[in-house]
Design a protein around this motif. Structure first.
Motif, PDB file in Angstrom:
ATOM      1  N   ASP A  67       5.203  -3.648  -5.620  1.00 42.13           N
ATOM      2  CA  ASP A  67       4.964  -3.743  -7.063  1.00 42.13           C
ATOM      3  C   ASP A  67       3.488  -3.972  -7.354  1.00 42.13           C
ATOM      4  O   ASP A  67       2.952  -3.465  -8.348  1.00 42.13           O
ATOM      5  CB  ASP A  67       5.790  -4.882  -7.669  1.00 42.13           C
ATOM      6  CG  ASP A  67       7.271  -4.573  -7.711  1.00 42.13           C
ATOM      7  OD1 ASP A  67       7.631  -3.386  -7.683  1.00 42.13           O
ATOM      8  OD2 ASP A  67       8.067  -5.531  -7.769  1.00 42.13           O
ATOM      9  N   TYR A  68       2.858  -4.733  -6.483  1.00 41.48           N
ATOM     10  CA  TYR A  68       1.452  -5.068  -6.681  1.00 41.48           C
ATOM     11  C   TYR A  68       0.589  -3.801  -6.729  1.00 41.48           C
ATOM     12  O   TYR A  68      -0.164  -3.576  -7.683  1.00 41.48           O
ATOM     13  CB  TYR A  68       0.983  -5.982  -5.550  1.00 41.48           C
ATOM     14  CG  TYR A  68      -0.466  -6.420  -5.642  1.00 41.48           C
ATOM     15  CD1 TYR A  68      -0.814  -7.541  -6.379  1.00 41.48           C
ATOM     16  CD2 TYR A  68      -1.475  -5.716  -4.982  1.00 41.48           C
ATOM     17  CE1 TYR A  68      -2.132  -7.954  -6.460  1.00 41.48           C
ATOM     18  CE2 TYR A  68      -2.793  -6.121  -5.060  1.00 41.48           C
ATOM     19  CZ  TYR A  68      -3.121  -7.249  -5.794  1.00 41.48           C
ATOM     20  OH  TYR A  68      -4.433  -7.650  -5.876  1.00 41.48           O
ATOM     21  N   TRP A  69       0.724  -2.966  -5.712  1.00 44.69           N
ATOM     22  CA  TRP A  69      -0.173  -1.814  -5.625  1.00 44.69           C
ATOM     23  C   TRP A  69       0.164  -0.744  -6.660  1.00 44.69           C
ATOM     24  O   TRP A  69      -0.738  -0.080  -7.190  1.00 44.69           O
ATOM     25  CB  TRP A  69      -0.153  -1.237  -4.211  1.00 44.69           C
ATOM     26  CG  TRP A  69      -0.849  -2.145  -3.258  1.00 44.69           C
ATOM     27  CD1 TRP A  69      -0.293  -2.863  -2.246  1.00 44.69           C
ATOM     28  CD2 TRP A  69      -2.241  -2.492  -3.278  1.00 44.69           C
ATOM     29  NE1 TRP A  69      -1.249  -3.625  -1.623  1.00 44.69           N
ATOM     30  CE2 TRP A  69      -2.447  -3.421  -2.226  1.00 44.69           C
ATOM     31  CE3 TRP A  69      -3.325  -2.117  -4.059  1.00 44.69           C
ATOM     32  CZ2 TRP A  69      -3.699  -3.974  -1.947  1.00 44.69           C
ATOM     33  CZ3 TRP A  69      -4.567  -2.657  -3.785  1.00 44.69           C
ATOM     34  CH2 TRP A  69      -4.758  -3.571  -2.751  1.00 44.69           C
ATOM     35  N   SER A  70       1.426  -0.590  -6.993  1.00 45.18           N
ATOM     36  CA  SER A  70       1.751   0.361  -8.057  1.00 45.18           C
ATOM     37  C   SER A  70       1.208  -0.141  -9.389  1.00 45.18           C
ATOM     38  O   SER A  70       0.720   0.657 -10.209  1.00 45.18           O
ATOM     39  CB  SER A  70       3.257   0.578  -8.140  1.00 45.18           C
ATOM     40  OG  SER A  70       3.948  -0.623  -8.465  1.00 45.18           O
ATOM     41  N   SER A  71       1.234  -1.458  -9.604  1.00 41.45           N
ATOM     42  CA  SER A  71       0.708  -2.018 -10.851  1.00 41.45           C
ATOM     43  C   SER A  71      -0.816  -1.889 -10.912  1.00 41.45           C
ATOM     44  O   SER A  71      -1.382  -1.593 -11.971  1.00 41.45           O
ATOM     45  CB  SER A  71       1.113  -3.486 -10.987  1.00 41.45           C
ATOM     46  OG  SER A  71       2.516  -3.629 -11.082  1.00 41.45           O
ATOM     47  N   VAL A  72      -1.481  -2.108  -9.781  1.00 41.55           N
ATOM     48  CA  VAL A  72      -2.937  -1.971  -9.758  1.00 41.55           C
ATOM     49  C   VAL A  72      -3.348  -0.527 -10.039  1.00 41.55           C
ATOM     50  O   VAL A  72      -4.200  -0.257 -10.890  1.00 41.55           O
ATOM     51  CB  VAL A  72      -3.512  -2.437  -8.401  1.00 41.55           C
ATOM     52  CG1 VAL A  72      -4.979  -2.040  -8.261  1.00 41.55           C
ATOM     53  CG2 VAL A  72      -3.387  -3.958  -8.262  1.00 41.55           C
ATOM     54  N   THR A  73      -2.746   0.405  -9.326  1.00 42.15           N
ATOM     55  CA  THR A  73      -3.155   1.807  -9.483  1.00 42.15           C
ATOM     56  C   THR A  73      -2.774   2.345 -10.867  1.00 42.15           C
ATOM     57  O   THR A  73      -3.549   3.094 -11.480  1.00 42.15           O
ATOM     58  CB  THR A  73      -2.539   2.684  -8.388  1.00 42.15           C
ATOM     59  OG1 THR A  73      -1.118   2.485  -8.349  1.00 42.15           O
ATOM     60  CG2 THR A  73      -3.101   2.316  -7.027  1.00 42.15           C
ATOM     61  N   ASN A  74      -1.608   1.963 -11.363  1.00 41.96           N
ATOM     62  CA  ASN A  74      -1.240   2.366 -12.718  1.00 41.96           C
ATOM     63  C   ASN A  74      -2.174   1.728 -13.739  1.00 41.96           C
ATOM     64  O   ASN A  74      -2.504   2.330 -14.769  1.00 41.96           O
ATOM     65  CB  ASN A  74       0.205   1.982 -13.023  1.00 41.96           C
ATOM     66  CG  ASN A  74       1.213   2.815 -12.259  1.00 41.96           C
ATOM     67  OD1 ASN A  74       0.904   3.917 -11.813  1.00 41.96           O
ATOM     68  ND2 ASN A  74       2.410   2.291 -12.094  1.00 41.96           N
ATOM     69  N   GLY A  75      -2.599   0.506 -13.441  1.00 41.43           N
ATOM     70  CA  GLY A  75      -3.519  -0.191 -14.335  1.00 41.43           C
ATOM     71  C   GLY A  75      -4.877   0.484 -14.423  1.00 41.43           C
ATOM     72  O   GLY A  75      -5.516   0.471 -15.482  1.00 41.43           O
ATOM     73  N   PHE A  76      -5.314   1.081 -13.326  1.00 38.86           N
ATOM     74  CA  PHE A  76      -6.570   1.828 -13.358  1.00 38.86           C
ATOM     75  C   PHE A  76      -6.470   2.998 -14.341  1.00 38.86           C
ATOM     76  O   PHE A  76      -7.397   3.274 -15.097  1.00 38.86           O
ATOM     77  CB  PHE A  76      -6.908   2.367 -11.973  1.00 38.86           C
ATOM     78  CG  PHE A  76      -7.360   1.321 -10.985  1.00 38.86           C
ATOM     79  CD1 PHE A  76      -7.997   0.172 -11.397  1.00 38.86           C
ATOM     80  CD2 PHE A  76      -7.150   1.506  -9.623  1.00 38.86           C
ATOM     81  CE1 PHE A  76      -8.420  -0.783 -10.485  1.00 38.86           C
ATOM     82  CE2 PHE A  76      -7.575   0.564  -8.702  1.00 38.86           C
ATOM     83  CZ  PHE A  76      -8.202  -0.582  -9.134  1.00 38.86           C
ATOM     84  N   VAL A  77      -5.328   3.665 -14.329  1.00 38.71           N
ATOM     85  CA  VAL A  77      -5.134   4.831 -15.199  1.00 38.71           C
ATOM     86  C   VAL A  77      -5.007   4.403 -16.660  1.00 38.71           C
ATOM     87  O   VAL A  77      -5.589   5.022 -17.560  1.00 38.71           O
ATOM     88  CB  VAL A  77      -3.882   5.621 -14.760  1.00 38.71           C
ATOM     89  CG1 VAL A  77      -3.608   6.762 -15.724  1.00 38.71           C
ATOM     90  CG2 VAL A  77      -4.049   6.150 -13.339  1.00 38.71           C
ATOM     91  N   ALA A  78      -4.274   3.315 -16.892  1.00 40.42           N
ATOM     92  CA  ALA A  78      -4.011   2.875 -18.261  1.00 40.42           C
ATOM     93  C   ALA A  78      -5.047   1.896 -18.789  1.00 40.42           C
ATOM     94  O   ALA A  78      -4.940   1.443 -19.934  1.00 40.42           O
ATOM     95  CB  ALA A  78      -2.625   2.237 -18.325  1.00 40.42           C
ATOM     96  N   ASP A  79      -6.032   1.566 -17.958  1.00 38.69           N
ATOM     97  CA  ASP A  79      -7.057   0.577 -18.322  1.00 38.69           C
ATOM     98  C   ASP A  79      -6.442  -0.794 -18.590  1.00 38.69           C
ATOM     99  O   ASP A  79      -6.852  -1.512 -19.491  1.00 38.69           O
ATOM    100  CB  ASP A  79      -7.867   1.042 -19.537  1.00 38.69           C
ATOM    101  CG  ASP A  79      -9.174   0.245 -19.702  1.00 38.69           C
ATOM    102  OD1 ASP A  79      -9.671  -0.268 -18.681  1.00 38.69           O
ATOM    103  OD2 ASP A  79      -9.662   0.128 -20.843  1.00 38.69           O
ATOM    104  N   THR A  80      -5.443  -1.145 -17.791  1.00 39.76           N
ATOM    105  CA  THR A  80      -4.811  -2.460 -17.890  1.00 39.76           C
ATOM    106  C   THR A  80      -4.897  -3.223 -16.575  1.00 39.76           C
ATOM    107  O   THR A  80      -4.194  -4.212 -16.385  1.00 39.76           O
ATOM    108  CB  THR A  80      -3.334  -2.314 -18.286  1.00 39.76           C
ATOM    109  OG1 THR A  80      -2.664  -1.488 -17.317  1.00 39.76           O
ATOM    110  CG2 THR A  80      -3.190  -1.701 -19.669  1.00 39.76           C
ATOM    111  N   ALA A  81      -5.735  -2.761 -15.659  1.00 40.07           N
ATOM    112  CA  ALA A  81      -5.885  -3.427 -14.365  1.00 40.07           C
ATOM    113  C   ALA A  81      -6.526  -4.801 -14.559  1.00 40.07           C
ATOM    114  O   ALA A  81      -7.233  -5.034 -15.535  1.00 40.07           O
ATOM    115  CB  ALA A  81      -6.742  -2.567 -13.437  1.00 40.07           C
ATOM    116  N   PRO A  82      -6.296  -5.733 -13.632  1.00 37.01           N
ATOM    117  CA  PRO A  82      -6.890  -7.066 -13.757  1.00 37.01           C
ATOM    118  C   PRO A  82      -8.403  -7.012 -13.565  1.00 37.01           C
ATOM    119  O   PRO A  82      -8.926  -6.128 -12.883  1.00 37.01           O
ATOM    120  CB  PRO A  82      -6.215  -7.851 -12.632  1.00 37.01           C
ATOM    121  CG  PRO A  82      -5.877  -6.809 -11.609  1.00 37.01           C
ATOM    122  CD  PRO A  82      -5.484  -5.594 -12.409  1.00 37.01           C
ATOM    123  N   ASP A  83      -9.079  -7.994 -14.130  1.00 34.77           N
ATOM    124  CA  ASP A  83     -10.531  -8.066 -13.974  1.00 34.77           C
ATOM    125  C   ASP A  83     -10.911  -8.254 -12.512  1.00 34.77           C
ATOM    126  O   ASP A  83     -11.858  -7.644 -12.013  1.00 34.77           O
ATOM    127  CB  ASP A  83     -11.081  -9.247 -14.786  1.00 34.77           C
ATOM    128  CG  ASP A  83     -10.706  -9.165 -16.246  1.00 34.77           C
ATOM    129  OD1 ASP A  83     -11.415  -8.477 -16.989  1.00 34.77           O
ATOM    130  OD2 ASP A  83      -9.691  -9.782 -16.636  1.00 34.77           O
TER     131      ASP A  83
END
Length: 440
Positions: A67-83
């Motif tokens: 879940d962690y890595w899918s959330s990180v990579t999806n966050g890069f696309v959606a601009d919702t990745a953690p700081d």
């Protein structure tokens, strides 16, 4: 790759808010993500201390590995990745190539960090091909053998016997002899005795974590590393993989044969299972695993656990993959300088000493790692089988190259086929050709 059994527990979030504070950090609120549930309490303390010192609010989120890595990579696309997030050596080259990380050399707080405080070579792993740094080290890890003391004693083996084991890909050496003898079928017959029923095994000599994809960090790399074989032509930043090497393929044929002989679980039985929990249930005697799992294995109430070194191989030495995590800054953060302050703090002795006292991993700072070893010792846990690799120089690097996700997409099913017995190791030559074509 490093993960933890506890990491599958889902998502835990903690918001830490400071009162007061000053400077530019007053209006900043940062997100920090990590995947290891075992380390969560220590990093909650670090972040709380950081907030108290700086006035910068931080929300900590922990989730399981996948879940962690899918959330990180999806966050890069959606601009919702953690700081700020915990990064892995296998992942960051691709993130750099995609422009998803900030170079720490360009941020005041991280540019000023003295990297000589870290274990030798760790900081250099996070310098990409462009010469820029993209992570500050947080810890390091090696591989050793966890064992069930009672089951070992029942088999007539001692800790000293395990320390003297040897291995080779031809007949497995005394390592296979031990694995065979430690295996017991449902009728109480051992794997090296006549009548052993390999299809009805009660206790396996060696547990299985999975097929290992193209890295084999905890599964087989501690063995293949003793044959002179290396994953790539150079490391880091190699451009040619070596899965077609005869020595490597012979090693993999040997490894897969353990399951066919009934000395190791079949791959299909490990899907969705925790090797550590199976070990705790008395279903396996030896488990090759990483130092980040020390707390997990030694924390079970109903089993006495020892730690042994990996076997000596054809090279005459032991071997272990050497990996280290780091914290990185997302390129899309609204608060780059505050994020850099957090990364610098997490990479400082103030935080890494807290992690050391928790005795969950070996921190990247040399002095902090020594404190962690002392903390383990105070708990009665001898971690020298892990630290010896570093002291004796018997480590090799986790493969760091471009195209990591594509390589995993090729090698994961290829290795599954071999370890499950559906294909011989010679089939890896075709997979190797596909991998190397990515670099052409």
């Amino acid at each position: 790759m490093r993960r933890t059994a506890l990491g599958a527990l889902g998502v835990a979030t903690l918001a830490l808010t400071a009162c007061g504070g000053g400077g530019d950090g007053d209006d900043a609120a940062l997100d920090y993500w990590l995947w290891d549930a075992n380390q969560l309490p220590a990093y909650q303390q670090c972040v709380s201390d950081f907030t108290a010192d700086t006035g910068i609010d931080v929300e900590v989120t922990q989730m399981g590995w996948d879940d962690y890595w899918s959330s990180v990579t999806n966050g890069f696309v959606a601009d919702t990745a953690p700081d700020v997030f915990t990064n892995h050596l296998s992942r960051y080259p691709e993130f750099v190539a995609n422009g998803q990380l900030l170079a720490l050399d360009d941020l005041a707080a991280t540019a000023a960090v003295d990297t000589s405080i870290y274990n030798e070579g760790l900081a250099d792993l996070w310098i990409a091909e462009d010469g820029q740094r993209y992570g500050l080290p947080k810890d390091w890890d090696t591989i050793a053998l966890f064992y069930n003391e009672q089951l070992l004693d029942d088999a007539g083996y001692t800790a000293g016997d395990l320390a003297d084991l040897t291995w080779n890909p031809d007949d497995g050496g005394t390592y296979e002899e031990a694995i065979a003898h430690l295996s017991v079928d449902a009728n109480g017959i051992r794997g090296d005795e006549d009548g052993f029923d390999k299809n009805n095994v009660a206790v396996y000599g060696l547990g299985l974590n999975g097929a290992g994809s193209g890295q084999g960090q905890t599964e087989w790399s501690y063995l293949t590393g003793t044959t002179g074989w290396a994953h790539t032509d150079e490391n880091p930043w190699g451009t040619h993989y070596n899965y077609d090497d005869p020595d490597f393929q012979a090693s993999m044929d040997w490894f897969a044969a353990l399951a066919d002989k009934g000395f190791m679980p079949k791959l299909e039985t490990t899907v969705g299972a925790s090797m550590a929990d199976t070990f705790a249930a008395g279903k396996s005697v030896l488990n090759a695993n990483g130092s980040w799992m020390i707390g997990q294995y030694t924390g079970y109430d109903d089993v006495e656990v020892g730690i042994a070194p990996t076997p000596t191989g054809p090279s005459g030495e032991r071997a272990s993959m050497f990996n280290g995590l780091a914290d990185s800054v997302y390129a899309g953060t609204d608060h780059p300088e505050e994020a850099a302050q957090l990364v610098a703090y997490l990479g400082s002795a103030d935080c890494q000493d807290v992690v050391a006292e928790a005795a969950v991993v070996f921190p990247a700072i040399t002095a902090s790692a020594e404190k962690a070893a002392a903390a383990y010792d105070a708990q009665g846990v001898d971690v020298s089988p892990f630290t010896t690799h570093v002291e004796e120089g018997s480590t090799f690097l986790f493969p760091i190259t471009a195209h990591a996700s594509q390589i995993d997409g090729i090698m994961a099913p290829a290795m599954d086929a071999v370890v499950s017995g559906k294909a011989p190791a010679s089939s890896l030559t075709g997979a190797n050709d596909q991998v190397n074509a990515l670099f052409e």
